[in-house]
Motif scaffolding. Structure first.
Motif, PDB file in Angstrom:
ATOM      1  N   GLY A  23       0.974  -1.116   0.032  1.00  0.00           N
ATOM      2  CA  GLY A  23       0.319  -0.111   0.331  1.00  0.00           C
ATOM      3  C   GLY A  23       1.222   1.414  -0.059  1.00  0.00           C
ATOM      4  O   GLY A  23       0.658   2.463  -0.230  1.00  0.00           O
ATOM      5  N   ARG A  24       2.240   0.750  -0.138  1.00  0.00           N
ATOM      6  CA  ARG A  24       3.147   2.314  -0.188  1.00  0.00           C
ATOM      7  C   ARG A  24       3.847   2.376  -0.811  1.00  0.00           C
ATOM      8  O   ARG A  24       3.796   1.198  -2.009  1.00  0.00           O
ATOM      9  N   VAL A  25       4.370   3.650  -1.649  1.00  0.00           N
ATOM     10  CA  VAL A  25       5.061   3.513  -3.481  1.00  0.00           C
ATOM     11  C   VAL A  25       6.460   3.846  -2.422  1.00  0.00           C
ATOM     12  O   VAL A  25       6.556   4.546  -1.652  1.00  0.00           O
ATOM     13  N   VAL A  26       7.193   2.479  -2.898  1.00  0.00           N
ATOM     14  CA  VAL A  26       8.681   2.639  -2.295  1.00  0.00           C
ATOM     15  C   VAL A  26       9.431   2.801  -3.547  1.00  0.00           C
ATOM     16  O   VAL A  26      10.786   2.790  -3.339  1.00  0.00           O
ATOM     17  N   ALA A  27       8.780   2.870  -4.926  1.00  0.00           N
ATOM     18  CA  ALA A  27      10.364   3.875  -5.950  1.00  0.00           C
ATOM     19  C   ALA A  27       9.286   4.319  -7.013  1.00  0.00           C
ATOM     20  O   ALA A  27       8.123   3.570  -7.715  1.00  0.00           O
ATOM     21  N   ALA A  28       9.569   5.497  -7.628  1.00  0.00           N
ATOM     22  CA  ALA A  28       9.223   5.989  -8.646  1.00  0.00           C
ATOM     23  C   ALA A  28       9.185   6.895  -9.322  1.00  0.00           C
ATOM     24  O   ALA A  28      10.833   7.182  -8.893  1.00  0.00           O
ATOM     25  N   GLY A  29       9.960   7.444 -10.788  1.00  0.00           N
ATOM     26  CA  GLY A  29      10.719   7.526 -11.435  1.00  0.00           C
ATOM     27  C   GLY A  29      10.662   7.486 -12.773  1.00  0.00           C
ATOM     28  O   GLY A  29      10.240   6.137 -13.236  1.00  0.00           O
ATOM     29  N   PRO A  30      11.903   7.987 -13.419  1.00  0.00           N
ATOM     30  CA  PRO A  30      11.774   7.157 -15.087  1.00  0.00           C
ATOM     31  C   PRO A  30      12.366   5.894 -14.879  1.00  0.00           C
ATOM     32  O   PRO A  30      13.416   6.256 -14.036  1.00  0.00           O
ATOM     33  N   VAL A  31      12.350   4.746 -16.011  1.00  0.00           N
ATOM     34  CA  VAL A  31      13.331   4.083 -15.563  1.00  0.00           C
ATOM     35  C   VAL A  31      14.820   4.028 -15.290  1.00  0.00           C
ATOM     36  O   VAL A  31      15.684   3.604 -14.537  1.00  0.00           O
ATOM     37  N   GLU A  32      15.202   4.632 -16.204  1.00  0.00           N
ATOM     38  CA  GLU A  32      16.964   4.892 -16.157  1.00  0.00           C
ATOM     39  C   GLU A  32      17.289   5.644 -14.661  1.00  0.00           C
ATOM     40  O   GLU A  32      18.320   5.565 -14.584  1.00  0.00           O
ATOM     41  N   ALA A  33      16.460   6.233 -14.551  1.00  0.00           N
ATOM     42  CA  ALA A  33      17.000   7.657 -13.215  1.00  0.00           C
ATOM     43  C   ALA A  33      17.087   5.887 -11.698  1.00  0.00           C
ATOM     44  O   ALA A  33      17.015   6.346 -10.666  1.00  0.00           O
ATOM     45  N   LEU A  34      16.041   5.083 -12.002  1.00  0.00           N
ATOM     46  CA  LEU A  34      15.419   4.229 -11.172  1.00  0.00           C
ATOM     47  C   LEU A  34      17.372   3.330 -11.331  1.00  0.00           C
ATOM     48  O   LEU A  34      17.813   3.086 -10.201  1.00  0.00           O
ATOM     49  N   ARG A  35      17.344   2.762 -12.202  1.00  0.00           N
ATOM     50  CA  ARG A  35      18.312   2.090 -12.310  1.00  0.00           C
ATOM     51  C   ARG A  35      19.549   2.926 -12.393  1.00  0.00           C
ATOM     52  O   ARG A  35      20.491   2.505 -11.568  1.00  0.00           O
ATOM     53  N   ASP A  36      19.563   4.486 -12.384  1.00  0.00           N
ATOM     54  CA  ASP A  36      21.397   5.043 -11.504  1.00  0.00           C
ATOM     55  C   ASP A  36      21.221   5.586 -10.194  1.00  0.00           C
ATOM     56  O   ASP A  36      22.247   5.863 -10.007  1.00  0.00           O
ATOM     57  N   GLN A  37      20.183   5.250  -9.977  1.00  0.00           N
ATOM     58  CA  GLN A  37      20.108   4.851  -8.146  1.00  0.00           C
ATOM     59  C   GLN A  37      21.082   4.163  -7.485  1.00  0.00           C
ATOM     60  O   GLN A  37      22.065   5.087  -6.392  1.00  0.00           O
ATOM     61  N   GLU A  38      21.992   3.707  -7.825  1.00  0.00           N
ATOM     62  CA  GLU A  38      22.953   2.487  -7.754  1.00  0.00           C
ATOM     63  C   GLU A  38      24.283   3.180  -8.395  1.00  0.00           C
ATOM     64  O   GLU A  38      24.121   3.480  -9.758  1.00  0.00           O
ATOM     65  N   ALA A  39      25.230   2.879  -7.638  1.00  0.00           N
ATOM     66  CA  ALA A  39      26.903   2.945  -8.622  1.00  0.00           C
ATOM     67  C   ALA A  39      26.149   2.870  -9.424  1.00  0.00           C
ATOM     68  O   ALA A  39      26.093   0.748  -9.426  1.00  0.00           O
ATOM     69  N   PRO A  40      26.451   2.758 -10.507  1.00  0.00           N
ATOM     70  CA  PRO A  40      26.838   1.870 -11.973  1.00  0.00           C
ATOM     71  C   PRO A  40      27.890   0.689 -11.524  1.00  0.00           C
ATOM     72  O   PRO A  40      28.973   0.999 -11.004  1.00  0.00           O
ATOM     73  N   ARG A  41      28.256  -0.395 -11.942  1.00  0.00           N
ATOM     74  CA  ARG A  41      28.612  -1.791 -12.263  1.00  0.00           C
ATOM     75  C   ARG A  41      29.263  -2.210 -13.811  1.00  0.00           C
ATOM     76  O   ARG A  41      28.648  -1.931 -14.673  1.00  0.00           O
ATOM     77  N   TYR A  42      29.781  -2.890 -13.593  1.00  0.00           N
ATOM     78  CA  TYR A  42      30.838  -3.092 -14.507  1.00  0.00           C
ATOM     79  C   TYR A  42      31.207  -4.477 -14.841  1.00  0.00           C
ATOM     80  O   TYR A  42      31.792  -4.650 -13.792  1.00  0.00           O
ATOM     81  N   ARG A  43      31.400  -4.821 -16.228  1.00  0.00           N
ATOM     82  CA  ARG A  43      31.288  -6.944 -15.938  1.00  0.00           C
ATOM     83  C   ARG A  43      32.671  -6.936 -16.749  1.00  0.00           C
ATOM     84  O   ARG A  43      32.665  -5.996 -17.440  1.00  0.00           O
ATOM     85  N   VAL A  44      33.797  -7.648 -16.193  1.00  0.00           N
ATOM     86  CA  VAL A  44      34.705  -7.492 -16.728  1.00  0.00           C
ATOM     87  C   VAL A  44      35.262  -8.980 -16.548  1.00  0.00           C
ATOM     88  O   VAL A  44      34.986  -9.737 -15.855  1.00  0.00           O
ATOM     89  N   VAL A  45      35.810  -8.741 -17.917  1.00  0.00           N
ATOM     90  CA  VAL A  45      36.291 -10.261 -18.125  1.00  0.00           C
ATOM     91  C   VAL A  45      37.806 -10.399 -18.239  1.00  0.00           C
ATOM     92  O   VAL A  45      38.352  -9.583 -19.557  1.00  0.00           O
TER      93      VAL A  45
END
Lengths: 292, 408
Positions: free
Chosen positions: A205-227
Motif C-alpha cells: 500500500g505504499r510507493v517504494v519507488a517511482a520515477g523514470p526507469v533510467e533514473a531508478l537504474r542510476d540510483q545505484e552506483a554503476p557496475r561493470y562486468r569485466v572478463v
C-alpha cells in the motif's frame, strides 16, 4: 498530467493504500508494479472514480479531477467485463457514446478499431462467440474507442499469448499521442521493462519507488562486468578494486564514482582485459531491491 | 482484494460538449434495442396481443352475430315482412337486431341456402300463411319476431279485405316490455374490464420488473458494470434503465389498449367503449406512475444480487408489492377496495377498474394520483441511493436492510 496525491484507503482497520503519491506523465507509459494485494487495483479504481479514497486527491493538470474529465478516460478493469450477448460493433458504439461521442463518430470508430484488431469479419457477431483472446482485444478496444485523454489499464496483457501481446502493444502504440498519459499495471516485469518509460513500484500500500526507469537504474552506483585473463580476478582484488561478484575469470566491479574510462584504465593496469561492459540492472533486480 | 466499494462521484447524468446524447438516453436506447431484438420478448408481446385479438374474435363469433340474421325469401314483397319483424324485435329486447333479406327464385333455392348455412332461416309462403325453415334449430327471438310480423301483416290485409278498422280491433292488445336492470349485461362487462386492468398491470409490471432486475444483475455478473461506472455517474445508469424499460412497458400496454379499443369498435361495442374511455385513459396514466415507482426498486433488487440466482430472493419484496394489492382487489370488500385504491401501486390496479365499474368521486382520484406521485418520488430517491451503494459490491448477495443502512 495525471497526479495522485496522498491517497489513503482504509477498509475498517485494514489500510489498503497508505499515502500514495505519484504522477503519470503525458506521452509516456507508466508501469505500475507490485505484489498481489499491494494496492494497484485499488489505486486505479480510485483514479477512474469507481472507488472513493478515504483521503487524498487525484488531479488533472493541477485541478481536482471532475466527473466530466473522468468520462474521457479509458479504463480496462482487472476483472474483464463486456456484454456477452451484444454484437461487437454495437457494443463498442455504445461505450463510445457513453464516453461522450456522437452515434456516428462512435459507429465509425468502432468499425475502424475492430478492423484493425483483425475482427472486421466478426463485427456483427455476439461477443460470447469469440475466443477469450479475441474478447480481450475487444476489451482493449472498449477502453480506446473514444480517443481517451488518459488510459488506465489494469493487467492489460494477463492471459495473452506472446503473439497476442504483440498485437495489443502495437495497437496501444498506434493510439499513443504526446498528450496521452498511460498507466498500466502488470506482473510481467520484462513486458513493463520493454514498454515503460516511467515506473511506480507499490508494496504493502505504499510507493517504494517511482520515477523514470533510467533514473531508478542510476540510483545505484554503476557496475561493470569485466572478463580478464586467467588468474586476473585475484590481481583485480589486490589492486584495490571493489568486486561485487566473481565467477572464474569474470567479475562485476563497482564503479565507486569513477568515470568508466578511468575505471577501465585501473582494470587494465591490474590485468589483461578481454571484455568490459556496463551492467544494466534488469527491472526484476530493481524490483527485488526496493521490495526487500 | 476487498469487495466493499462505492461510487465516488454521484451526480446527475450529463451530456458532454458537442451533440453527444445524454448518458441516460444512451443507456435507455440500449435497453430498448436489446429488448426489441430479443425473440422471447417479441414472442411474449405477440402472444398477449393474440390473446386480446382472440378474445374479440370469440366475442364476435358468439355474441356479435347473434343480433344479425340473414333470411331467405322468395319475393320482394316479403322483404316488408322482414322490415316489420326487425321493428318488432328491436322493440322487444333486442335493440340491435338486424334482419337481412336474401331474395331467391324459389323454395328449393332458399332451402339450399339454409342447408349451406348461408342464411339463418328461410321464410317461405305456404298454405294458410308461411313456413319458417331452419337447418337444425331456429332462433326463438327471430321466430317470434317473424311470426308476429307475419301475423300483423296478415291481420292488416284481412282487415282491409273485410273492411274492419284494425286499429279499433287491436285496441288494448299491446304488451310492452320493461327491464328493471337494463345494464346488467354491461355491468358484467365493466367488471371484466376492471379485472383485466389489474391483471395486465400485475403481469406487465412483474415481467418488466424482472427484466430490469435481470439486466442490472447481468451487468454485475459480467462485470461490465465497472466500465460503466467508471465512464458515467451510476445515477445516470439507473435513470437510463428506468426510462428504457418504462418506454417498453408503456409501448406494450398502449399496443394492447389500442388493439382492445379496436376490438370493441369492430364488435360494435362503441357505446360501451365511450362509457369506459375515461377509465382507459386513467389506466394508462396510473400505469405509468405505478410502473416508474416500482422500476427504481426493481433496479435495486438487481443491484443487490451478485448472480442471476440471487434474484428470486432479492425481487421478493417487489413481487409482494404487486401480489398483495392484486389479492386485496380481487377479494377485498367494497369499503376496503375504496380505501386501498388510493394507495400507491394498489391505485394502478384498482382505481381505473373502479372508474370503469362506476362513478368514483374526483377527490378520490386526486388523492390516488397525488399519493402515487409522492411514492414515486420517494421510491426513486431511496432506490437511487441504494443502487449507488450496492451496484459495485460483488461477492455475495446483499440484504435490503443492509443496503438501506449502508453508508457511503
Amino acid at each position: 498530467m495525471l497526479q495522485v496525491n496522498h491517497l489513503t484507503r482504509r477498509y475498517g482497520d485494514a489500510t489498503a493504500l497508505d499515502d500514495v503519491s505519484f504522477e503519470v506523465r503525458p506521452g509516456r507509459m507508466t508501469g505500475f508494479v507490485g505484489a498481489n494485494g499491494a494496492g494497484k487495483t485499488t489505486t486505479m479504481r480510485i483514479i477512474v472514480g469507481v472507488l472513493a479514497p478515504t483521503s487524498g486527491t487525484v488531479t488533472w493538470g493541477g485541478e481536482e479531477l471532475t466527473t466530466e474529465q473522468r468520462r474521457r478516460f479509458g479504463y480496462m478493469p482487472e476483472e474483464r467485463g463486456l456484454y456477452p450477448k451484444m454484437r461487437l460493433r454495437d457494443q463498442l458504439t455504445f461505450f463510445g457514446r457513453l464516453h461522450g461521442m456522437t452515434a456516428t463518430q462512435a459507429h465509425a470508430r468502432a468499425t475502424d478499431l475492430l478492423t484493425r484488431l483483425g475482427l472486421g469479419e466478426r463485427i456483427d457477431d455476439v461477443l460470447e462467440t469469440l475466443s477469450l483472446g479475441n474478447q480481450q482485444r475487444v476489451q482493449v478496444a472498449a477502453a480506446l474507442v473514444h480517443h481517451p485523454t488518459a488510459l488506465i489499464l489494469d493487467e492489460p496483457f494477463s492471459g495473452l499469448d506472446p503473439l497476442a501481446v504483440d498485437t495489443m502493444v502495437e495497437l496501444l502504440s498506434s493510439e499513443l499521442s504526446p498528450d496521452l498519459p498511460v498507466l498500466f499495471s502488470s506482473h510481467q516485469l520484462e513486458l513493463v521493462e520493454r514498454l515503460c518509460d516511467d515506473l511506480v513500484i507499490l508494496s504493502g500500500g505504499r510507493v517504494v519507488a517511482a520515477g523514470p526507469v533510467e533514473a531508478l537504474r542510476d540510483q545505484e552506483a554503476p557496475r561493470y562486468r569485466v572478463v580478464v585473463a586467467e588468474g586476473g580476478v585475484e590481481q583485480l582484488r589486490s589492486a584495490g578494486l571493489t568486486l561485487l561478484s566473481t565467477n572464474g575469470s569474470e567479475a562485476v566491479v563497482e564503479g565507486n564514482g569513477q568515470p568508466a574510462d578511468q575505471l577501465l584504465d585501473a582494470v587494465r593496469r591490474a590485468a589483461p582485459v578481454s571484455e568490459f561492459s556496463r551492467v544494466v540492472r534488469p527491472l526484476s533486480q530493481i524490483y527485488r531491491d526496493v521490495i526487500a | 482484494m476487498s469487495t466493499t466499494t462505492q461510487t465516488a462521484a454521484p451526480g446527475r447524468g450529463s451530456g458532454s460538449a458537442g451533440s453527444s446524447t445524454p448518458v441516460w438516453r444512451v443507456v435507455a436506447e440500449r435497453e430498448v434495442t436489446t429488448r426489441v431484438r430479443d425473440k422471447t420478448f417479441l414472442a411474449a408481446t405477440g402472444v398477449s396481443l393474440l390473446l386480446v385479438v382472440g378474445f374479440f374474435v370469440v366475442m364476435l363469433l358468439l355474441g356479435g352475430g347473434a343480433d344479425e340474421y340473414d333470411v331467405a325469401v322468395t319475393s320482394d314483397a316479403d322483404e316488408t315482412v322482414l322490415a316489420t319483424a326487425q321493428e318488432v324485435m328491436r322493440e322487444s329486447g333486442s335493440p340491435d337486431a338486424e334482419l337481412n333479406a336474401e331474395v331467391v327464385d324459389d323454395a328449393d333455392a332458399a332451402e339450399q341456402l339454409v342447408r349451406d348455412g348461408d342464411v339463418d332461416v328461410a321464410l317461405l309462403p305456404a298454405d294458410g300463411g308461411y313456413t319458417l325453415v331452419g337447418d337444425d334449430e331456429i332462433d326463438a327471438g327471430l321466430a317470434a319476431g317473424l311470426s308476429s310480423a307475419v301475423a300483423s301483416q296478415a291481420l292488416q290485409d284481412n282487415a282491409e279485405e273485410q273492411g274492419v278498422d284494425l286499429a279499433a280491433l287491436s285496441e288494448g292488445t299491446e304488451v310492452q316490455q320493461r327491464l328493471l336492470d337494463p345494464n346488467a349485461d354491461e355491468a358484467d362487462a365493466r367488471s371484466g374490464v376492471a379485472f383485466a386492468f389489474a391483471l395486465v398491470f400485475l403481469l406487465t409490471a412483474m415481467g418488466f420488473g424482472m427484466t430490469i432486475a435481470q439486466s442490472v444483475a447481468q451487468e454485475k455478473e459480467s462485470r461490465v458494470v465497472e466500465i460503466l461506472a467508471a465512464a458515467v455517474p451510476v445515477r445516470a445508469l439507473l435513470w437510463g434503465k428506468v426510462v428504457g424499460n418504462t418506454v417498453l412497458a408503456m409501448g406494450q400496454i398502449l399496443l394492447i389498449t389500442v388493439v382492445g379499443v379496436l376490438g370493441l369498435v369492430a364488435t360494435g361495442r362503441t357505446d360501451f367503449l365511450s362509457g369506459i374511455s375515461g377509465a382507459v385513459v386513467a389506466y394508462v396514466v396510473f400505469f405509468l406512475l405505478g410502473f416508474v415507482a416500482l422500476a427504481a426498486l426493481w433496479s435495486v433488487a438487481g443491484a443487490l444480487a451478485s448472480r442471476q440466482e440471487d434474484l428470486s430472493s432479492t425481487t421478493l419484496p417487489g413481487q409482494m408489492l404487486l401480489f398483495l394489492p392484486y389479492f386485496i382487489g380481487a377479494f377485498g370488500s367494497d369499503d376496503v377496495r375504496t380505501v386501498v385504491s388510493m394507495l400507491p401501486i394498489v391505485s394502478t390496479m384498482l382505481m381505473p377498474g373502479r372508474m370503469a365499474e362506476g362513478d368514483v368521486p374526483w377527490w378520490q382520484i386526486g388523492v390516488a394520483v397525488a399519493v402515487t406521485v409522492a411514492a414515486m418520488v420517494l421510491f426513486i430517491r431511496i432506490g437511487a441511493r441504494m443502487y449507488e451503494r450496492t451496484l459495485l459490491r460483488t461477492g455475495g448477495k446483499i440484504g435490503w436492510g443492509e443496503a438501506l443502512k449502508a453508508s457511503d
